[in-house]
Design an enzyme around this catalytic site. Structure first.
Site, PDB file in Angstrom:
ATOM      1  N   SER A 180     -91.130 -32.230  -2.584  1.00 32.07           N
ATOM      2  CA  SER A 180     -90.573 -31.822  -3.880  1.00 32.07           C
ATOM      3  C   SER A 180     -91.445 -30.740  -4.512  1.00 32.07           C
ATOM      4  CB  SER A 180     -90.527 -33.062  -4.785  1.00 32.07           C
ATOM      5  OG  SER A 180     -90.155 -32.734  -6.092  1.00 32.07           O
ATOM      6  N   GLY A 181     -90.844 -29.967  -5.400  1.00 27.26           N
ATOM      7  CA  GLY A 181     -91.583 -29.074  -6.296  1.00 27.26           C
ATOM      8  C   GLY A 181     -92.637 -28.210  -5.625  1.00 27.26           C
ATOM      9  N   LEU A 182     -93.833 -28.287  -6.186  1.00 31.06           N
ATOM     10  CA  LEU A 182     -94.928 -27.427  -5.715  1.00 31.06           C
ATOM     11  C   LEU A 182     -95.333 -27.741  -4.282  1.00 31.06           C
ATOM     12  CD1 LEU A 182     -97.027 -27.624  -8.974  1.00 31.06           C
ATOM     13  CD2 LEU A 182     -96.129 -25.531  -7.965  1.00 31.06           C
ATOM     14  N   TYR A 241    -102.428 -39.258 -18.128  1.00 34.44           N
ATOM     15  CA  TYR A 241    -102.191 -38.114 -17.233  1.00 34.44           C
ATOM     16  C   TYR A 241    -103.382 -37.154 -17.325  1.00 34.44           C
ATOM     17  CZ  TYR A 241    -100.137 -33.995 -15.048  1.00 34.44           C
ATOM     18  OH  TYR A 241     -99.897 -32.914 -14.218  1.00 34.44           O
TER      19      TYR A 241
HETATM   20  N1  LIG Z   1     -94.875 -28.873 -12.676  1.00 35.81           N
HETATM   21  C1  LIG Z   1     -95.832 -28.498 -13.503  1.00 35.81           C
HETATM   22  O1  LIG Z   1     -95.594 -27.823 -14.517  1.00 35.81           O
HETATM   23  C2  LIG Z   1     -97.251 -28.892 -13.227  1.00 35.81           C
HETATM   24  C3  LIG Z   1     -98.238 -28.458 -14.118  1.00 35.81           C
HETATM   25  C4  LIG Z   1     -99.552 -28.833 -13.878  1.00 35.81           C
HETATM   26  C5  LIG Z   1     -99.875 -29.588 -12.775  1.00 35.81           C
HETATM   27  N2  LIG Z   1     -98.896 -30.009 -11.933  1.00 35.81           N
HETATM   28  C6  LIG Z   1     -99.300 -30.838 -10.785  1.00 35.81           C
HETATM   29  O2  LIG Z   1     -98.643 -30.358  -9.627  1.00 35.81           O
HETATM   30  C7  LIG Z   1     -98.550 -31.408  -8.658  1.00 35.81           C
HETATM   31  C8  LIG Z   1     -97.173 -31.407  -8.031  1.00 35.81           C
HETATM   32  O3  LIG Z   1     -96.216 -31.756  -9.002  1.00 35.81           O
HETATM   33  P1  LIG Z   1     -94.759 -31.080  -9.099  1.00 35.81           P
HETATM   34  O4  LIG Z   1     -94.731 -30.356 -10.377  1.00 35.81           O
HETATM   35  O5  LIG Z   1     -94.423 -30.409  -7.858  1.00 35.81           O
HETATM   36  O6  LIG Z   1     -93.890 -32.408  -9.330  1.00 35.81           O
HETATM   37  P2  LIG Z   1     -92.783 -33.134  -8.415  1.00 35.81           P
HETATM   38  O7  LIG Z   1     -91.698 -32.189  -8.067  1.00 35.81           O
HETATM   39  O8  LIG Z   1     -92.439 -34.369  -9.163  1.00 35.81           O
HETATM   40  O9  LIG Z   1     -93.601 -33.502  -7.106  1.00 35.81           O
HETATM   41  C9  LIG Z   1     -94.549 -34.539  -7.131  1.00 35.81           C
HETATM   42  C10 LIG Z   1     -94.710 -35.051  -5.724  1.00 35.81           C
HETATM   43  O10 LIG Z   1     -95.671 -36.126  -5.757  1.00 35.81           O
HETATM   44  C11 LIG Z   1     -95.110 -37.199  -5.034  1.00 35.81           C
HETATM   45  N3  LIG Z   1     -95.627 -38.510  -5.423  1.00 35.81           N
HETATM   46  C12 LIG Z   1     -95.498 -39.167  -6.592  1.00 35.81           C
HETATM   47  N4  LIG Z   1     -96.018 -40.393  -6.497  1.00 35.81           N
HETATM   48  C13 LIG Z   1     -96.493 -40.519  -5.228  1.00 35.81           C
HETATM   49  C14 LIG Z   1     -97.102 -41.553  -4.494  1.00 35.81           C
HETATM   50  N5  LIG Z   1     -97.317 -42.760  -5.035  1.00 35.81           N
HETATM   51  N6  LIG Z   1     -97.465 -41.336  -3.222  1.00 35.81           N
HETATM   52  C15 LIG Z   1     -97.218 -40.152  -2.627  1.00 35.81           C
HETATM   53  N7  LIG Z   1     -96.605 -39.135  -3.256  1.00 35.81           N
HETATM   54  C16 LIG Z   1     -96.247 -39.319  -4.540  1.00 35.81           C
HETATM   55  C17 LIG Z   1     -93.614 -37.121  -5.319  1.00 35.81           C
HETATM   56  O11 LIG Z   1     -92.899 -37.907  -4.381  1.00 35.81           O
HETATM   57  P3  LIG Z   1     -91.415 -38.452  -4.748  1.00 35.81           P
HETATM   58  O12 LIG Z   1     -90.518 -37.265  -4.731  1.00 35.81           O
HETATM   59  O13 LIG Z   1     -91.153 -39.447  -3.670  1.00 35.81           O
HETATM   60  O14 LIG Z   1     -91.524 -39.065  -6.097  1.00 35.81           O
HETATM   61  C18 LIG Z   1     -93.412 -35.631  -5.154  1.00 35.81           C
HETATM   62  O15 LIG Z   1     -93.319 -35.300  -3.801  1.00 35.81           O
HETATM   63  C19 LIG Z   1     -98.915 -32.690  -9.403  1.00 35.81           C
HETATM   64  O16 LIG Z   1    -100.227 -33.074  -9.057  1.00 35.81           O
HETATM   65  C20 LIG Z   1     -98.875 -32.297 -10.871  1.00 35.81           C
HETATM   66  O17 LIG Z   1     -99.768 -33.048 -11.653  1.00 35.81           O
HETATM   67  C21 LIG Z   1     -97.591 -29.670 -12.117  1.00 35.81           C
END
Ligand SMILES: NC(=O)c1ccc[n+]([C@@H]2O[C@H](COP(=O)([O-])OP(=O)(O)OC[C@H]3O[C@@H](n4cnc5c(N)ncnc54)[C@H](OP(=O)(O)O)[C@@H]3O)[C@@H](O)[C@H]2O)c1
Length: 325
Positions: free
Chosen positions: A55-57, A206
């Protein structure tokens, strides 16, 4: 020619397609460095693990690294979602086959099993990207009784990294990339109540977990001096992903939110650029213990550079995940 998706248990499974389009959005932001500017074969022969790659990043990061020729292990908690992501990558890769590996960071048992599989099957590991994360979820605990955000974002990755460290050292020069957030600024490490049993504030927790990511990278960089394994930490900016799944936006406000996010949030491909840069660019060869945003080093607040807190967090984390009895 691109890279390959693989499972920890299997051989090469998929060839990777051309880069996905960066998409729209970011009216006021500078255009991201086009990924194509970096050599397409830059990562050929390198094995990379990306957590949360469905997902996502994480997905965008995996795609970009595959495009540069890397073998990428998609480390995902849900096998179904992981297979869907792998299948989508396969489709874009013109019909090649693919798979991925189960890694639930909310379960130390799962982390250990995943690492055992990797250590058995992968003779080398060049890059580990600790990307997965959970954001402002309701109060829940991991399988091992840790508050979910601290447990997944920090402790799960802490154990994962430690169990894979010898393989990274044997593969040196190698890199560890940790995805944090600017929201670390609003956190503290509450050593008195790390599992938030006395009080739970989802925003604070968080931020605490993202501060923990930075302090972890800092202490790890110190421990890795002289090994040719580097570790750097980054914030991706604000990115349009599934991260906000636990946030309830009132129905009437949704169109406005969508408009704002379309206009001002980064796309996942844009947001992934700093992870990809730290994983692959020659510019950061040998650079360790630094904090990056938009592919540039940034300053940290003093609380994120406190070595005594970083050491204390390390010591407690070792006990919590069972590395030290
Ligand atoms: N988006 C932003 O604006 C933003 C800003 C700052 C930092 N970040 C950081 O970027 C990173 C990626 O987030 P994203 O924005 O790409 O969000 P995302 O689309 O929700 O992706 C998060 C990923 O983490 C996985 N995950 C959650 N719980 C987990 C677990 N227990 N075990 C293994 N994998 C797990 C999710 O799996 P599922 O799909 O199965 O839930 C998903 O693949 C995170 O560390 C977040 O804190 C994001």
């Amino acid at each position: 020619m691109g890279g390959e998706i693989t499972s920890a248990a299997g051989g090469p499974l998929v060839a990777w397609p051309p880069l996905a389009s960066p998409g729209r959005g970011g009216l006021t932001r500078p255009a991201p460095k086009p990924a194509g500017q970096l050599a397409a074969g830059l990562m050929r022969g390198k094995t990379v693990i990306v957590t949360g790659a469905n997902s996502g990043l994480g997905r965008a990061t995996a795609a970009e690294l595959l495009r540069r020729g890397a073998r990428v292990i998609l480390a995902c908690r849900d096998r179904g979602r992981a297979e869907e992501a792998a299948a989508a990558l396969r489709r874009e890769g013109r019909g090649a086959e693919g798979s991925s590996s189960g890694l639930d960071l909310a379960s130390l048992r799962s982390v250990r099993a995943f690492c055992q599989e990797v250590l058995q099957e992968e003779p080398r590991l060049d890059v580990l990207i600790n990307n997965a994360g959970v954001f402002q979820c309701p109060y829940t605990k991991t399988e091992d009784g840790f508050e979910m955000q601290f447990g997944v974002n920090h402790l799960g990755h802490f154990l994962l990294t430690n169990l894979l460290l010898d393989r990274l050292k044997d593969s040196a020069p190698s890199r560890i990339v940790v995805v944090s957030s600017k929201l670390y600024k609003y956190g503290e490490i509450n050593f008195e109540d790390l599992n938030s049993e006395v009080k739970y504030n989802k925003s604070f927790c968080y931020s605490q977990s993202k501060l923990a990511n930075i302090l972890f990278a800092r202490e790890l960089a110190r421990r890795l001096e002289g090994t040719n394994v580097t570790v750097n930490v980054l914030h991706p900016g604000i990115v349009r992903t599934n991260l906000g799944r636990h946030i309830n936006i009132p129905l009437l406000a949704k169109p406005l939110f969508n408009l704002v996010s379309w206009a001002f949030f980064k796309t996942p491909v844009e947001g992934a650029q700093t992870s990809v840069y730290l994983a692959s660019s020659a510019e950061v060869e040998g650079v360790s213990g630094k904090y990056f945003g938009d592919c540039k080093e940034e300053e940290l607040l003093p609380k994120a550079m406190d070595d005594s807190v970083a050491r204390k967090l390390w010591d407690i984390s070792e006990v919590m995940v069972g590395l030290l009895k």
